[in-house]
Design a protein around this motif. Structure first.
Motif, PDB file in Angstrom:
ATOM      1  N   ALA A 175       0.830  -1.209   0.000  1.00 22.21           N
ATOM      2  CA  ALA A 175       0.000   0.000   0.000  1.00 22.21           C
ATOM      3  C   ALA A 175       0.864   1.259   0.000  1.00 22.21           C
ATOM      4  CB  ALA A 175      -0.933  -0.010   1.206  1.00 22.21           C
ATOM      5  N   ILE A 176       1.950   1.240   0.782  1.00 19.34           N
ATOM      6  CA  ILE A 176       2.869   2.378   0.816  1.00 19.34           C
ATOM      7  C   ILE A 176       3.540   2.557  -0.540  1.00 19.34           C
ATOM      8  CG2 ILE A 176       5.034   3.207   1.818  1.00 19.34           C
ATOM      9  CD1 ILE A 176       4.140   1.845   4.448  1.00 19.34           C
ATOM     10  N   ARG A 177       3.966   1.459  -1.131  1.00 17.54           N
ATOM     11  CA  ARG A 177       4.595   1.521  -2.451  1.00 17.54           C
ATOM     12  C   ARG A 177       3.644   2.122  -3.476  1.00 17.54           C
ATOM     13  NH1 ARG A 177       8.725  -2.118  -5.277  1.00 17.54           N
ATOM     14  NH2 ARG A 177       8.527  -1.489  -7.450  1.00 17.54           N
ATOM     15  N   ARG A 178       2.383   1.696  -3.458  1.00 16.83           N
ATOM     16  CA  ARG A 178       1.408   2.208  -4.415  1.00 16.83           C
ATOM     17  C   ARG A 178       1.196   3.704  -4.250  1.00 16.83           C
ATOM     18  NH1 ARG A 178      -3.074  -2.678  -3.893  1.00 16.83           N
ATOM     19  NH2 ARG A 178      -2.123  -4.089  -5.427  1.00 16.83           N
ATOM     20  N   GLU A 179       1.153   4.187  -3.018  1.00 18.25           N
ATOM     21  CA  GLU A 179       0.986   5.627  -2.791  1.00 18.25           C
ATOM     22  C   GLU A 179       2.158   6.405  -3.377  1.00 18.25           C
ATOM     23  OE1 GLU A 179      -1.529   7.457  -1.500  1.00 18.25           O
ATOM     24  OE2 GLU A 179      -2.700   5.600  -1.437  1.00 18.25           O
ATOM     25  N   LEU A 180       3.362   5.911  -3.179  1.00 15.69           N
ATOM     26  CA  LEU A 180       4.554   6.601  -3.683  1.00 15.69           C
ATOM     27  C   LEU A 180       4.644   6.525  -5.201  1.00 15.69           C
ATOM     28  CD1 LEU A 180       7.067   5.409  -0.948  1.00 15.69           C
ATOM     29  CD2 LEU A 180       6.268   7.760  -1.285  1.00 15.69           C
ATOM     30  N   GLU A 181       4.355   5.360  -5.759  1.00 20.67           N
ATOM     31  CA  GLU A 181       4.413   5.220  -7.209  1.00 20.67           C
ATOM     32  C   GLU A 181       3.335   6.039  -7.900  1.00 20.67           C
ATOM     33  OE1 GLU A 181       6.456   0.885  -8.045  1.00 20.67           O
ATOM     34  OE2 GLU A 181       4.275   0.954  -7.804  1.00 20.67           O
ATOM     35  N   ALA A 182       2.245   6.344  -7.180  1.00 21.33           N
ATOM     36  CA  ALA A 182       1.146   7.108  -7.769  1.00 21.33           C
ATOM     37  C   ALA A 182       1.400   8.612  -7.759  1.00 21.33           C
ATOM     38  CB  ALA A 182      -0.165   6.791  -7.041  1.00 21.33           C
ATOM     39  N   ILE A 183       2.584   9.036  -7.320  1.00 23.19           N
ATOM     40  CA  ILE A 183       2.935  10.455  -7.379  1.00 23.19           C
ATOM     41  C   ILE A 183       3.295  10.822  -8.813  1.00 23.19           C
ATOM     42  CG2 ILE A 183       4.606  12.214  -6.667  1.00 23.19           C
ATOM     43  CD1 ILE A 183       4.944  10.717  -4.040  1.00 23.19           C
ATOM     44  N   SER A 184       2.656  11.857  -9.329  1.00 22.94           N
ATOM     45  CA  SER A 184       3.025  12.433 -10.629  1.00 22.94           C
ATOM     46  C   SER A 184       3.692  13.773 -10.363  1.00 22.94           C
ATOM     47  CB  SER A 184       1.786  12.622 -11.512  1.00 22.94           C
ATOM     48  OG  SER A 184       1.219  11.380 -11.867  1.00 22.94           O
ATOM     49  N   TYR A 185       4.945  13.907 -10.770  1.00 21.36           N
ATOM     50  CA  TYR A 185       5.702  15.122 -10.477  1.00 21.36           C
ATOM     51  C   TYR A 185       6.012  15.893 -11.748  1.00 21.36           C
ATOM     52  CZ  TYR A 185       9.735  18.063  -9.425  1.00 21.36           C
ATOM     53  OH  TYR A 185      10.594  19.130  -9.335  1.00 21.36           O
ATOM     54  N   LEU A 186       5.721  17.193 -11.692  1.00 25.38           N
ATOM     55  CA  LEU A 186       6.055  18.100 -12.790  1.00 25.38           C
ATOM     56  C   LEU A 186       6.894  19.238 -12.231  1.00 25.38           C
ATOM     57  CD1 LEU A 186       5.657  18.767 -15.801  1.00 25.38           C
ATOM     58  CD2 LEU A 186       3.635  20.083 -15.153  1.00 25.38           C
ATOM     59  N   GLY A 187       8.125  19.335 -12.703  1.00 25.35           N
ATOM     60  CA  GLY A 187       9.046  20.343 -12.192  1.00 25.35           C
ATOM     61  C   GLY A 187       8.824  21.714 -12.800  1.00 25.35           C
ATOM     62  N   PRO A 188       9.619  22.701 -12.384  1.00 27.55           N
ATOM     63  CA  PRO A 188       9.437  24.077 -12.846  1.00 27.55           C
ATOM     64  C   PRO A 188      10.008  24.355 -14.224  1.00 27.55           C
ATOM     65  CG  PRO A 188      11.265  23.973 -11.306  1.00 27.55           C
ATOM     66  CD  PRO A 188      10.677  22.593 -11.349  1.00 27.55           C
ATOM     67  N   LEU A 189      10.859  23.472 -14.739  1.00 23.13           N
ATOM     68  CA  LEU A 189      11.477  23.664 -16.055  1.00 23.13           C
ATOM     69  C   LEU A 189      10.856  22.675 -17.033  1.00 23.13           C
ATOM     70  CD1 LEU A 189      15.202  24.022 -14.927  1.00 23.13           C
ATOM     71  CD2 LEU A 189      13.534  25.841 -15.362  1.00 23.13           C
ATOM     72  N   ARG A 190      10.140  23.202 -18.042  1.00 19.77           N
ATOM     73  CA  ARG A 190       9.426  22.341 -18.984  1.00 19.77           C
ATOM     74  C   ARG A 190       9.938  22.556 -20.401  1.00 19.77           C
ATOM     75  NH1 ARG A 190       4.629  25.013 -15.935  1.00 19.77           N
ATOM     76  NH2 ARG A 190       5.433  24.396 -13.892  1.00 19.77           N
ATOM     77  N   ARG A 191       9.784  21.532 -21.200  1.00 28.20           N
ATOM     78  CA  ARG A 191      10.318  21.580 -22.560  1.00 28.20           C
ATOM     79  C   ARG A 191       9.588  22.597 -23.429  1.00 28.20           C
ATOM     80  NH1 ARG A 191      12.170  15.642 -24.749  1.00 28.20           N
ATOM     81  NH2 ARG A 191      13.538  15.122 -23.000  1.00 28.20           N
TER      82      ARG A 191
END
Length: 428
Positions: free
Chosen positions: A189-205
């Motif tokens: 359950a902990i692994r699933r919560e962490l893997e379900a993070i979608s991260y978008l940083g401040p520098l984009r293409r």
């Protein structure tokens, strides 16, 4: 959904205390104050659970392809003013889905440094509502396994070392007998919560004039939004339920922001290359030919619809290159999508317009104070300090930090004073 975060002696933080995380959580503050560190702690665990080496205790990064961040070494993560013992810790609470076998849980892990300089778990503490499992490091890398509030270990040895920060070893699970499946489900359950993070940083293409498409749906948008266009192409071109949902959702918010009327995917001849067409005021332009703000906000809008329901979206400076009205509409996006899709947003921002609109949404009762948290991060004597902004039901801040967003009323008074003085001087 993550409901609480705790850090001790982690980079700029001596001790955050319990940080409540809501469906929409905003982090405000000065530059280099420690806002991003709060986000990075979760991303450090995410890249650890995704490490191909299950024996790793903490993956500090270095793989430019697969890792989100390169944290350096132990000394780079440990707070520079760390007191003995020289250890840092990361902890969080979470609530899973109703269909999950583990509905909620708690993770706490403390890390130290071995004589060889590598990072090693000192204590791993996993809890459900009624059960507790601990792995405690002893001499020469051996670990003691303890259950609930037992004062004596059930067993100990080097083969009981935890894996990827969040899981007990295969031997430990087997020797726990009937308790083994419980701790295994909790780790999953902990692994699933962490893997379900979608991260978008401040520098984009920056946008391209056209894009190839391999007729598949991407796995994620990517830290720099590199796969946002692929997600749009898949939404428009893959037949079936949900076709065009992302394209239509993105078009809606572009129109709300008044930066475009709609978005269109257009094939170039009979090739497998496609271009993104932005429609505004009766004019159709290639994405490459419109203002940079459109291309920079596209990944933000895409990930809001692309991330699976129930996941956590972490954003840094989503407002870059957007005019004030568009920045404020982002607050509406976060609230609306969070309520509709049960997605959590953790947002680091410098935008006063975004923050002010969130206040207005609270005043309009479109979001409750129980659904939104806002924190101000500042430095005090070299250490990060967290202040939870206390908002009433009208969105008014009771403990506003002075000078962060400037003094708009003071600027207006000063302008009025100068106008009056110059008019008086002109008359004399």
């Amino acid at each position: 959904m993550f409901t609480q975060l705790r850090l001790t002696q982690f980079k700029a933080w001596k001790d955050t205390g319990p940080v409540a995380l809501k469906p929409v959580t905003m982090l405000l503050g000065t530059n280099s104050s420690g806002k991003s560190t709060l986000i990075q702690s979760l991303l450090l665990l995410k890249q650890t659970v995704q490490s191909p080496d299950r024996t790793v205790h903490l993956n500090l990064g270095g793989d430019e392809v697969n890792d989100l961040f390169n944290f350096g070494g132990f000394e780079d993560v440990l707070n520079q003013a760390a007191e003995s013992p020289r250890q840092f810790s990361i902890g969080f609470d979470f609530h899973g889905k109703e269909s999950d076998r583990v509905k909620s849980g708690q993770f706490d892990c403390t890390y130290g440094q071995t004589s060889s300089g590598s990072v090693a778990i000192q204590t791993l503490d996993l809890r459900t509502a009624s059960r507790r499992f601990r792995a405690i490091r002893r001499d020469k890398g051996a670990f003691s396994i303890m259950v609930d509030e037992e004062t004596q270990p059930r067993f100990k040895g080097r083969n009981y070392a935890p894996e990827r920060s969040i899981a007990f070893s295969v031997d430990a699970i087997a020797d726990l007998n009937q308790d083994g499946p419980i701790v295994e489900d909790l780790s999953l359950a902990i692994r699933r919560e962490l893997e379900a993070i979608s991260y978008l940083g401040p520098l984009r293409r920056k946008p391209e004039r056209d894009y190839p498409w391999n007729k598949t749906k991407p796995g994620e948008v990517g830290i720099d939004g590199r796969s946002a266009i692929d997600a749009l192409l898949a939404s428009a071109l893959l037949k079936g339920e949900g076709q065009n949902d992302i394209v239509n959702g993105v078009s809606y918010w572009l129109e709300r922001m008044k930066v475009a009327d709609s978005l269109e995917v257009r094939q170039q001849g009979r090739s497998n290359r496609y271009e993104l067409i932005v429609h505004r005021d009766g004019v159709a332009c290639n994405l490459r030919d419109v203002g940079i703000g459109v291309s920079q906000v596209l990944p933000v809008l895409v990930v809001a619809y692309f991330a699976p329901a129930g996941s956590t979206i972490v954003l840094e400076e989503p407002e870059i290159h957007l005019h004030p009205l568009a920045q404020s509409v982002l607050a509406e996006l976060f609230v609306t999508i969070s309520q509709q899709r049960k997605v959590q947003f953790i947002v680091e921002t410098h935008s006063e317009h975004l923050f002010r609109r969130m206040q207005t949404l609270i005043a309009k009762r479109q979001v409750q104070t129980s659904e939104a948290a806002m924190y101000f991060v500042e430095r005090e004597r070299g250490l990060a300090k967290l202040r939870e902004l206390d908002l009433d039901e009208y969105g008014r801040v009771k403990n506003w930090p002075s000078g962060f967003f400037g003094d708009a009323l003071g600027e207006t008074r000063e302008q009025a004073r100068l106008v009056f003085e110059r008019q008086q001087a002109a008359k004399s």
